[in-house]
Design an enzyme around this catalytic site. Structure first.
Site, PDB file in Angstrom:
ATOM      1  N   HIS A  18      77.288 -44.407  36.508  1.00 33.69           N
ATOM      2  CA  HIS A  18      77.704 -45.450  35.561  1.00 33.69           C
ATOM      3  C   HIS A  18      79.227 -45.431  35.488  1.00 33.69           C
ATOM      4  O   HIS A  18      79.813 -44.551  34.853  1.00 33.69           O
ATOM      5  CB  HIS A  18      77.121 -45.186  34.169  1.00 33.69           C
ATOM      6  CG  HIS A  18      77.404 -46.281  33.192  1.00 33.69           C
ATOM      7  ND1 HIS A  18      76.431 -46.824  32.382  1.00 33.69           N
ATOM      8  CD2 HIS A  18      78.527 -46.959  32.882  1.00 33.69           C
ATOM      9  CE1 HIS A  18      76.949 -47.767  31.622  1.00 33.69           C
ATOM     10  NE2 HIS A  18      78.246 -47.866  31.921  1.00 33.69           N
ATOM     11  N   HIS A  20      83.032 -47.902  35.300  1.00 37.82           N
ATOM     12  CA  HIS A  20      83.825 -49.123  35.210  1.00 37.82           C
ATOM     13  C   HIS A  20      85.115 -48.932  36.003  1.00 37.82           C
ATOM     14  O   HIS A  20      85.865 -47.980  35.750  1.00 37.82           O
ATOM     15  CB  HIS A  20      84.163 -49.441  33.751  1.00 37.82           C
ATOM     16  CG  HIS A  20      82.966 -49.694  32.897  1.00 37.82           C
ATOM     17  ND1 HIS A  20      82.418 -50.959  32.729  1.00 37.82           N
ATOM     18  CD2 HIS A  20      82.196 -48.847  32.171  1.00 37.82           C
ATOM     19  CE1 HIS A  20      81.368 -50.869  31.931  1.00 37.82           C
ATOM     20  NE2 HIS A  20      81.210 -49.596  31.578  1.00 37.82           N
ATOM     21  N   LYS A 108      72.282 -55.002  35.836  1.00 36.07           N
ATOM     22  CA  LYS A 108      72.671 -54.460  34.533  1.00 36.07           C
ATOM     23  C   LYS A 108      72.366 -55.438  33.401  1.00 36.07           C
ATOM     24  O   LYS A 108      72.763 -56.603  33.441  1.00 36.07           O
ATOM     25  CB  LYS A 108      74.176 -54.145  34.532  1.00 36.07           C
ATOM     26  CG  LYS A 108      74.711 -53.576  33.214  1.00 36.07           C
ATOM     27  CD  LYS A 108      74.053 -52.226  32.876  1.00 36.07           C
ATOM     28  CE  LYS A 108      74.531 -51.695  31.518  1.00 36.07           C
ATOM     29  NZ  LYS A 108      75.821 -51.008  31.617  1.00 36.07           N
ATOM     30  N   HIS A 146      71.991 -51.411  28.733  1.00 33.97           N
ATOM     31  CA  HIS A 146      72.852 -51.024  27.608  1.00 33.97           C
ATOM     32  C   HIS A 146      71.971 -51.123  26.362  1.00 33.97           C
ATOM     33  O   HIS A 146      71.673 -52.219  25.884  1.00 33.97           O
ATOM     34  CB  HIS A 146      74.059 -51.955  27.492  1.00 33.97           C
ATOM     35  CG  HIS A 146      74.997 -51.578  26.377  1.00 33.97           C
ATOM     36  ND1 HIS A 146      76.241 -51.060  26.604  1.00 33.97           N
ATOM     37  CD2 HIS A 146      74.842 -51.630  25.024  1.00 33.97           C
ATOM     38  CE1 HIS A 146      76.827 -50.804  25.441  1.00 33.97           C
ATOM     39  NE2 HIS A 146      75.994 -51.148  24.470  1.00 33.97           N
ATOM     40  N   HIS A 184      73.862 -44.394  29.158  1.00 38.04           N
ATOM     41  CA  HIS A 184      74.683 -43.690  28.158  1.00 38.04           C
ATOM     42  C   HIS A 184      73.959 -43.489  26.826  1.00 38.04           C
ATOM     43  O   HIS A 184      74.408 -43.950  25.780  1.00 38.04           O
ATOM     44  CB  HIS A 184      76.027 -44.378  27.940  1.00 38.04           C
ATOM     45  CG  HIS A 184      75.998 -45.874  27.790  1.00 38.04           C
ATOM     46  ND1 HIS A 184      75.120 -46.545  26.972  1.00 38.04           N
ATOM     47  CD2 HIS A 184      76.754 -46.832  28.358  1.00 38.04           C
ATOM     48  CE1 HIS A 184      75.343 -47.837  27.038  1.00 38.04           C
ATOM     49  NE2 HIS A 184      76.340 -48.040  27.876  1.00 38.04           N
ATOM     50  N   ASP A 257      80.361 -43.455  32.383  1.00 40.28           N
ATOM     51  CA  ASP A 257      80.775 -44.649  31.629  1.00 40.28           C
ATOM     52  C   ASP A 257      82.291 -44.665  31.474  1.00 40.28           C
ATOM     53  O   ASP A 257      82.818 -45.202  30.490  1.00 40.28           O
ATOM     54  CB  ASP A 257      80.087 -44.717  30.268  1.00 40.28           C
ATOM     55  CG  ASP A 257      80.240 -46.086  29.590  1.00 40.28           C
ATOM     56  OD1 ASP A 257      80.512 -47.072  30.314  1.00 40.28           O
ATOM     57  OD2 ASP A 257      80.098 -46.159  28.360  1.00 40.28           O
TER      58      ASP A 257
END
Length: 354
Positions: A18, A20, A108, A146, A184, A257
């Site tokens: 995970h 970004h 996602k 999420h 997460h 994350d």
């Protein structure tokens, strides 16, 4: 088995499930940090505009590898695993196209308004995304969730637990063979649900949720670099996450994350959510596992459980962690500005040798 006296630990090279990376100058500033420690990473699609098609995902993949090359990294030593951003209008055809590309590994789910760049997210999962979910189930691609409700009437600290009841359980009943990663997780309820649920389900856990509880956000004042979504929770939840991560269960694996934001956008009247951990992720995870004497469980969590769930081969390289002081930098270059990593200025007891 206690590992408190361990001074060096060599594990199979880990993956980040995970991550970004942003785009443009921000991407160029951070991508090498991940590639230094991890062989592969699941790349989040919440750009502006979001990555909603296979064509966009493949183009983004190319930009990631080019950014790594510009940053002096080795593009041949790192594999970005691309994802699509699920919307109310995602078609089954697009899901099949993504799967057939061989470069898109998951889709996602962002409930609309749940976190950074989630405004284009799903408004009614089972009402508007049935065809896309059927396609995911058929081709075996995971849905990455999420897991927070966005109902303004629900307290921010309760949104994950309510999501389990309102969304996750109905989703699993409707699509029992769908592979789901509860991203997460932050609560005892989330960890227990993943531990006990039937069918193909797993969860990622971040370093910040293993190391800190919600007091850290307010220690000595408001600490914006501790603010992420889902937000840090009570100590009882942190302990439940540590227990899950160190249990050896194949349902729990590493997902940082890591989310880079310019310092000024974090230290702001309406600061961004996200913690930057790509620089020192394995040092942070080693610290969390070492604190409970479970370093022997770190390799499974970091290197085995993720690829096994995604039906991918385990990596063949290694990463060595040494018990020596690692001083986290106060800030890092980030394009024309800077960003502040999690635990900035602190001394950690472990250093990764890649």
């Amino acid at each position: 088995m206690s590992t408190q006296n361990t001074t060096q630990l060599t594990i199979t090279r880990p993956d980040d499930w995970h991550l970004h990376l942003r785009d443009g100058a921000a991407l160029e500033a951070v991508v090498a940090d991940t590639a230094r420690q991890f062989a592969r990473a699941i790349i989040m699609p919440n750009l502006k505009p979001p990555v909603t098609t296979t064509e966009q995902a493949l183009a983004y993949r190319g930009r990631i590898l080019e950014a790594l090359r510009k940053a002096g990294g080795n593009p041949d030593g790192f594999t970005p695993l691309m994802t699509l951003y699920l919307t109310d209008n995602t078609s089954a055809e697009e899901i099949f196209r993504a799967h057939e590309s061989g470069q898109v590994y998951a889709v996602k789910l962002y409930p609309a308004g749940a976190t950074t760049n989630s405004d284009a997210g799903v408004t009614d999962l089972l009402g508007k995304c049935t065809k896309a979910l059927e396609a995911l189930e058929k081709c075996g691609m995971p849905l990455l969730v999420h897991g927070e409700v966005t109902d303004p009437a629900i307290d921010v600290f309760d949104r994950e637990a309510i999501f389990v009841e309102r969304v996750m359980k109905p989703l699993r009943r409707a699509f029992p063979a769908l592979k789901v990663v509860f991203e997460h997780i932050t609560t005892k309820e989330g960890a227990e649900y993943v531990r006990d649920a039937e069918g193909p389900i797993a969860a990622t856990i971040t370093p910040q949720h293993l190391l800190y509880n919600r007091n850290a956000i307010f220690q000595g004042g408001v600490r914006p670099h501790m603010y992420c979504l889902p937000i840090l929770k009570r100590e009882t939840h942190r302990l439940a996450l540590v227990e899950a991560a160190t249990s050896g269960s194949p349902r729990f694996f590493l997902g940082t994350d890591s989310a880079p934001h310019a310092r000024g956008l974090k230290e702001h009247a309406c600061g961004c959510a996200g913690c930057y951990t790509a620089l020192h992720a394995m040092e942070l995870y080693a610290t969390a596992f070492d604190a409970v004497g479970k370093l022997d469980k770190l390799e499974g969590f970091a290197s085995f459980h993720g690829p096994d769930f995604y039906d991918l081969p385990r990596n063949t390289g290694t990463l060595t962690l040494v018990r020596e002081t690692y001083q986290v930098p106060d800030e890092l270059a980030f394009g024309n500005t800077t960003l502040v990593p999690l635990a900035a200025g602190e001394a950690l007891a472990w250093r990764a040798h890649c």
